[in-house]
Design an enzyme around this catalytic site. Structure first.
Site, mmCIF file in Angstrom:
data_model
loop_
_atom_site.group_PDB
_atom_site.id
_atom_site.type_symbol
_atom_site.label_atom_id
_atom_site.label_comp_id
_atom_site.label_asym_id
_atom_site.label_seq_id
_atom_site.Cartn_x
_atom_site.Cartn_y
_atom_site.Cartn_z
ATOM 1 N N LEU A 89 12.681 19.317 37.405
ATOM 2 C CA LEU A 89 13.471 20.198 36.563
ATOM 3 C C LEU A 89 12.972 20.012 35.136
ATOM 4 O O LEU A 89 12.641 18.895 34.726
ATOM 5 C CB LEU A 89 14.967 19.852 36.630
ATOM 6 C CG LEU A 89 15.710 20.131 37.942
ATOM 7 C CD1 LEU A 89 17.148 19.664 37.829
ATOM 8 C CD2 LEU A 89 15.665 21.613 38.297
ATOM 9 N N ASP A 90 12.908 21.096 34.384
ATOM 10 C CA ASP A 90 12.505 20.985 32.985
ATOM 11 C C ASP A 90 13.462 20.078 32.227
ATOM 12 O O ASP A 90 14.629 19.922 32.608
ATOM 13 C CB ASP A 90 12.490 22.363 32.323
ATOM 14 C CG ASP A 90 11.444 23.288 32.916
ATOM 15 O OD1 ASP A 90 10.485 22.772 33.513
ATOM 16 O OD2 ASP A 90 11.596 24.508 32.782
ATOM 17 N N LYS A 91 12.988 19.546 31.117
ATOM 18 C CA LYS A 91 13.810 18.663 30.288
ATOM 19 C C LYS A 91 15.136 19.326 29.917
ATOM 20 O O LYS A 91 16.200 18.704 29.981
ATOM 21 C CB LYS A 91 13.047 18.277 29.021
ATOM 22 C CG LYS A 91 13.837 17.398 28.057
ATOM 23 C CD LYS A 91 13.024 17.064 26.817
ATOM 24 C CE LYS A 91 13.835 16.225 25.838
ATOM 25 N NZ LYS A 91 13.051 15.889 24.616
ATOM 26 N N THR B 132 16.711 21.765 31.438
ATOM 27 C CA THR B 132 17.489 22.277 32.576
ATOM 28 C C THR B 132 18.364 21.183 33.152
ATOM 29 O O THR B 132 17.906 20.063 33.395
ATOM 30 C CB THR B 132 16.546 22.816 33.667
ATOM 31 O OG1 THR B 132 15.718 23.844 33.107
ATOM 32 C CG2 THR B 132 17.343 23.388 34.833
#
Length: 404
Positions: free
Chosen positions: A229-231, A233
């Site tokens: 997951l992106d930072k 998100t």
């Protein structure tokens, strides 16, 4: 591997009063089956949780089209092992074909070839346990499902050596170390699978994101992490607690049998209110940290097929924003963010993909009373990340409910 179907207590998030919506969902299925193979079975008859030192000496009996890749053939003969782990062993010089060491993972083996293989030892991590609170949604002997907060990086990398989800999990339990190769080898690694079936959220990481101690072959290490997951998100992320579970989970992601559903707040409302976006995604040539939707013919290997389904759950601010549900058919880097930008509805707070504060206010202000503009400006200014949450992670076999 037995199906991991132990009961899960419902985990409740407090409803968000601003959204005026309660969305029951959620998930989890880690059922997997595989045929027995002597090289992947321990002395007790169970599948192995660690493959270090496993030996295989076997003659190729049959090969499709007369030949098959070496890494693919070995993976098919050792029950439950990941392709990346086999590739690490080949590159380390631990595999011989007809008595000759072969270090090329794509080497073609044919019927009658004798293959000898020893699975390499995994190297220690440069990641230390840290006392960081974890929001654990589910845990058993094999897997851990956590609710990752926004602003937390998943794994150590330059600029974020500590304070990551991996550091927190290492303090909670031990994790397997999974070898993956850097982007210099990506073209060969992607050859392992049909490129369109290889999702970025569990594919190779750059080597400098996780590293090993003193090895010349340079595999990066991703301890137990199956997807990303992106930072910015928030939401659900599954972590494997042993090597066998990691291999099975990675296979499920590769086969796209895992459902992934996200919620977002968009600048504007998509039209139509539900649909499917099938636009390839590639690296933005003008901004290397950003992906972009690519229209028209493009033969670049860096452009990948991407498909997302979306549905408006609720229109907000008189049409200035919307709560949108996304279901991923593929898992490309920044897929939802890039597709939302392409549709002209960038996510609120997504400065990289056009959802700047000024852009959001330009859409919201005409839809709201002038007397509310000052408060609206304060609310938008307080958004410090893309409004994106991973709400569902699972498959059709087992469902559990998470209230958001």
């Amino acid at each position: 591997m037995q199906a991991l179907t132990s009961p899960l207590s419902l985990h409740h998030f407090p409803p968000n009063p601003r959204l005026h919506v309660t969305l029951p969902r959620l998930l989890r299925a880690l059922s997997s089956s595989a045929s027995a193979s002597a090289a992947g079975v321990s002395e007790s008859g169970d599948q192995r949780l660690n493959y270090s030192g496993v030996r295989l000496e076997e003659t190729v009996v049959e090969a499709k089209s007369g030949k098959v890749r070496l890494d693919a053939w070995i993976s098919s003969r050792i029950l439950g092992i990941s392709r990346a782990r086999v590739q690490a062993s080949i590159r380390a010089g631990l595999v011989a074909v007809n008595g000759r060491v072969v270090d090329k993972v794509s080497h073609a083996v044919r019927k009658g070839d004798v293959v000898e293989c020893t699975i390499s030892e995994l190297q220690p991590l440069r990641a230390d346990p840290e006392e960081i609170p974890l929001d654990i949604v589910y845990e058993d002997d094999h897997v851990l499902v956590v609710n990752k907060p926004a602003h937390m990086v998943v794994h150590p990398a330059p600029g974020n050596p500590t304070g990551t989800l991996v550091n927190a999990i290492l303090n909670h339990c031990s994790l397997p170390t999974i070898a993956l190769y850097n982007n210099e080898d990506a073209s060969e690694a992607e050859d392992t699978l049909d490129e369109d079936n290889l999702d970025d959220d569990f594919s190779v990481f750059p080597a400098n994101q996780m590293s090993t101690e003193g090895t010349t072959f340079g595999p990066s290490i991703r301890p137990g992490i199956v997807h990303r997951l992106d930072k910015g998100t928030s939401g659900l992320l599954v972590v494997a607690k042993d090597e066998l579970s990691h291999a099975h989970l990675s296979q499920q992601f590769k086969e796209r049998s895992v459902s992934r559903v996200y919620l977002s707040l968009t600048s504007g409302v998509p039209s139509p209110a539900a649909g499917r976006v099938e636009i390839p995604i590639g690296r933005d040539v003008n901004n290397r940290i950003r992906m972009t939707a690519v229209t028209g013919p493009n033969r670049s290997r860096n452009v990948r097929h991407a498909a997302s389904r979306y549905k408006v759950v609720e229109v907000l601010a008189n049409g200035g924003s919307a709560l949108v549900e996304w279901r991923l058919e593929t898992g490309r880097t920044h897929q939802i963010r890039a597709h939302a930008k392409y549709m002209g509805i960038p996510l609120l707070g997504d400065e990289v993909y056009g959802g700047t504060k000024d852009m959001s206010l330009s859409v919201l202000r005409p839809k709201t009373r002038v007397s509310s503009h000052a408060q609206l400006g304060e609310l938008v200014s307080a958004i410090e990340r893309p409004c994106l949450h991973a709400m569902v992670l699972g498959s059709e076999s087992i469902y559990y409910i998470l209230y958001i």
